[in-house]
Design an enzyme around this catalytic site. Structure first.
Site, PDB file in Angstrom:
ATOM      1  N   GLY A   1      -9.109  99.219 -70.026  1.00  0.00           N
ATOM      2  CA  GLY A   1      -9.483  98.145 -69.007  1.00  0.00           C
ATOM      3  C   GLY A   1     -10.725  97.124 -69.701  1.00  0.00           C
ATOM      4  O   GLY A   1     -10.865  97.424 -70.764  1.00  0.00           O
ATOM      5  N   ARG A   2     -11.038  96.337 -68.616  1.00  0.00           N
ATOM      6  CA  ARG A   2     -12.171  95.628 -69.188  1.00  0.00           C
ATOM      7  C   ARG A   2     -13.397  96.317 -69.532  1.00  0.00           C
ATOM      8  O   ARG A   2     -13.896  95.986 -70.566  1.00  0.00           O
ATOM      9  CB  ARG A   2     -12.347  94.621 -67.925  1.00  0.00           C
ATOM     10  N   ILE A   3     -13.649  97.466 -68.722  1.00  0.00           N
ATOM     11  CA  ILE A   3     -14.992  98.286 -69.234  1.00  0.00           C
ATOM     12  C   ILE A   3     -14.719  98.712 -70.453  1.00  0.00           C
ATOM     13  O   ILE A   3     -15.225  99.006 -71.536  1.00  0.00           O
ATOM     14  CB  ILE A   3     -15.242  98.904 -68.008  1.00  0.00           C
TER      15      ILE A   3
ATOM     16  N   ARG B   1      -2.664 103.958 -69.707  1.00  0.00           N
ATOM     17  CA  ARG B   1      -1.470 103.932 -69.177  1.00  0.00           C
ATOM     18  C   ARG B   1      -0.463 103.126 -69.845  1.00  0.00           C
ATOM     19  O   ARG B   1       0.740 103.550 -70.274  1.00  0.00           O
ATOM     20  CB  ARG B   1      -1.486 103.296 -67.811  1.00  0.00           C
TER      21      ARG B   1
ATOM     22  N   ARG C   1     -15.645 107.519 -62.394  1.00  0.00           N
ATOM     23  CA  ARG C   1     -15.444 108.019 -60.863  1.00  0.00           C
ATOM     24  C   ARG C   1     -15.769 109.870 -61.106  1.00  0.00           C
ATOM     25  O   ARG C   1     -14.946 110.136 -61.835  1.00  0.00           O
ATOM     26  CB  ARG C   1     -14.452 107.747 -60.049  1.00  0.00           C
TER      27      ARG C   1
ATOM     28  N   GLU D   1     -20.709 112.624 -54.555  1.00  0.00           N
ATOM     29  CA  GLU D   1     -21.915 111.896 -54.386  1.00  0.00           C
ATOM     30  C   GLU D   1     -22.629 111.826 -53.068  1.00  0.00           C
ATOM     31  O   GLU D   1     -21.660 111.419 -51.969  1.00  0.00           O
ATOM     32  CB  GLU D   1     -21.835 110.417 -55.015  1.00  0.00           C
TER      33      GLU D   1
ATOM     34  N   HIS E   1     -25.335 107.292 -60.392  1.00  0.00           N
ATOM     35  CA  HIS E   1     -24.359 106.158 -60.398  1.00  0.00           C
ATOM     36  C   HIS E   1     -24.884 104.711 -60.397  1.00  0.00           C
ATOM     37  O   HIS E   1     -25.223 104.273 -59.396  1.00  0.00           O
ATOM     38  CB  HIS E   1     -23.632 106.199 -58.773  1.00  0.00           C
ATOM     39  N   ILE E   2     -25.695 104.450 -61.669  1.00  0.00           N
ATOM     40  CA  ILE E   2     -26.315 103.246 -61.861  1.00  0.00           C
ATOM     41  C   ILE E   2     -25.369 102.430 -62.900  1.00  0.00           C
ATOM     42  O   ILE E   2     -26.243 101.486 -63.484  1.00  0.00           O
ATOM     43  CB  ILE E   2     -27.794 103.467 -62.383  1.00  0.00           C
ATOM     44  N   GLY E   3     -24.305 102.655 -63.265  1.00  0.00           N
ATOM     45  CA  GLY E   3     -23.432 102.031 -64.211  1.00  0.00           C
ATOM     46  C   GLY E   3     -23.689 100.456 -64.030  1.00  0.00           C
ATOM     47  O   GLY E   3     -24.049  99.808 -65.102  1.00  0.00           O
TER      48      GLY E   3
HETATM   49  C1  GLV Z   1     -19.343 100.958 -59.474  1.00  0.00           C
HETATM   50  O1  GLV Z   1     -19.096 102.126 -59.436  1.00  0.00           O
HETATM   51  C2  GLV Z   1     -18.192 100.051 -59.126  1.00  0.00           C
HETATM   52  O2  GLV Z   1     -17.237 100.470 -58.820  1.00  0.00           O
HETATM   53  O3  GLV Z   1     -18.487  98.914 -59.145  1.00  0.00           O
END
Ligand code: GLV
Length: 334
Positions: free
Chosen positions: A169-171, A191, A252, A281, A299-301
């Site tokens: 996807g976008r990321i 997918r 996730r 988490e 969790h600092i993405g």
């Molecule tokens: C971060 O985990 C988000 O889903 O934006």
């Protein structure tokens, strides 16, 4: 009437709908929301218990959910006036969307503003895992470093390697675009296969997931969590990977079977991993702490000042639209 229930804030609340902001947020966002709503905040940033969440939601028309706080079916049932749940994240597996939809409650997320920042962090994890950056930094801090050792502290090359992206996807696409600078071959599974224009822009070729796992030096995951994606990467999938391969997860926690990953790292079934997200988490399995071939982040993405400001603004605009017009951009209700 003046309401001062957000620490440091006092504002006119006559006839305004009541909203809850579940965790600490930028004062500027609070001020914007206070123009429209009677705002209850949580600037102390201590997560509510499930019971407290239900109590806080009991008289609220809207909630801006921060930090992945859970809004489950019980919380929704305890909020008879709730009309909008604005999640301040792109992933929304912390919200029971089916329970919300059954009550015609709008649920929104914050897509599009965090892709590049999350892709940056993915690369940070990739380099850190490939070169043992955090482990070796701990070594320097220990004061035990005495000399350069020519055939120790050896890592893996990122440049020229094969990058396998699961979830394009976008990321995933933002991660792929960066690979050109490191002269990498990019393969992806998804997918659905992407159009040839996107494949060209990302310089990426489509392969089946099993083939990707066999070929990639770096496997990185970029899909939302869903029941179908639960433990998408488990012992069977890890067994397909090369012993020199690196697994990156900034998506996730539940997508990876953590016990299978720990076992693989312990037995050098794969070389290393970089993990920003965990199954439970903020609880992290203590077995991870004993491993020196895993990089662990909290969790600092999306955690840069610029991006978190954009996410907060977007979530606030979603909430304002939802409560003032009855519909909102970035709806995720099916
Ligand atoms: C971060 O985990 C988000 O889903 O934006």
């Amino acid at each position: 009437m003046l309401n001062s229930n957000i620490r440091g804030f006092a504002f006119d609340t006559e006839m305004k709908p009541k909203i809850l902001i579940t965790r600490e947020l930028f004062p500027q966002t609070l001020a914007t929301l206070a123009q429209h709503f009677d705002v209850s905040g949580n600037q102390d940033d201590v997560p509510f218990t499930a019971q407290q969440m239900m109590q806080h939601l009991a008289d609220k028309a809207g909630v801006l959910v921060v930090g992945g706080d859970r809004i489950d079916a019980a919380a929704i049932a305890a909020a008879p006036q709730l009309k909008v749940i604005a999640n301040c994240a792109v992933g929304y597996n912390n919200v029971d969307v089916a329970a919300a939809s059954a009550r015609r409650i709008l649920v929104t997320n914050t897509p599009g503003v965090l892709d590049e920042t999350t892709a940056d962090l993915t690369w940070a994890l990739m380099f850190a895992a490939a070169r043992g950056v955090t482990e070796r930094e701990r070594f320097v801090r220990s004061g035990k470093w005495e000399s350069i050792r020519f055939i120790r502290n050896l890592g893996l090359d990122v440049h020229g390697a094969t990058l396998g992206i699961i979830g394009m996807g976008r990321i995933g696409q933002a991660v792929a675009r960066r690979a050109a600078g490191f002269n990498m071959r990019v393969i992806y599974s998804n997918r659905a296969r992407l159009g040839s224009d996107i494949e060209r822009a990302c310089n990426a070729s489509y392969v089946e997931k099993a083939e990707l796992l066999r070929q990639a030096d770096f496997v990185t995951l970029h899909m939302p969590y869903s029941a179908e994606n639960h433990h998408l990467i488990g012992a069977k999938e890890i067994a397909l990977m090369q012993p020199s391969a690196v697994l990156i997860n900034a998506a996730r926690g539940g997508i990876v079977d953590e016990l299978a990953l720990i076992d693989a790292l312990k037995n050098k079934r794969i070389a290393a991993a970089g993990i920003d997200v965990f199954e439970n988490e903020p609880k992290v399995r203590p077995e991870f702490f004993a491993l020196d071939n895993v990089v662990l982040l909290p969790h600092i993405g999306s955690a840069t000042t610029g991006t978190r400001r954009k996410m907060a603004d977007l979530a606030a605009q979603n909430l304002i639209a939802g409560l003032t017009t009855g519909t909102a951009p970035n709806l995720v209700n099916g």
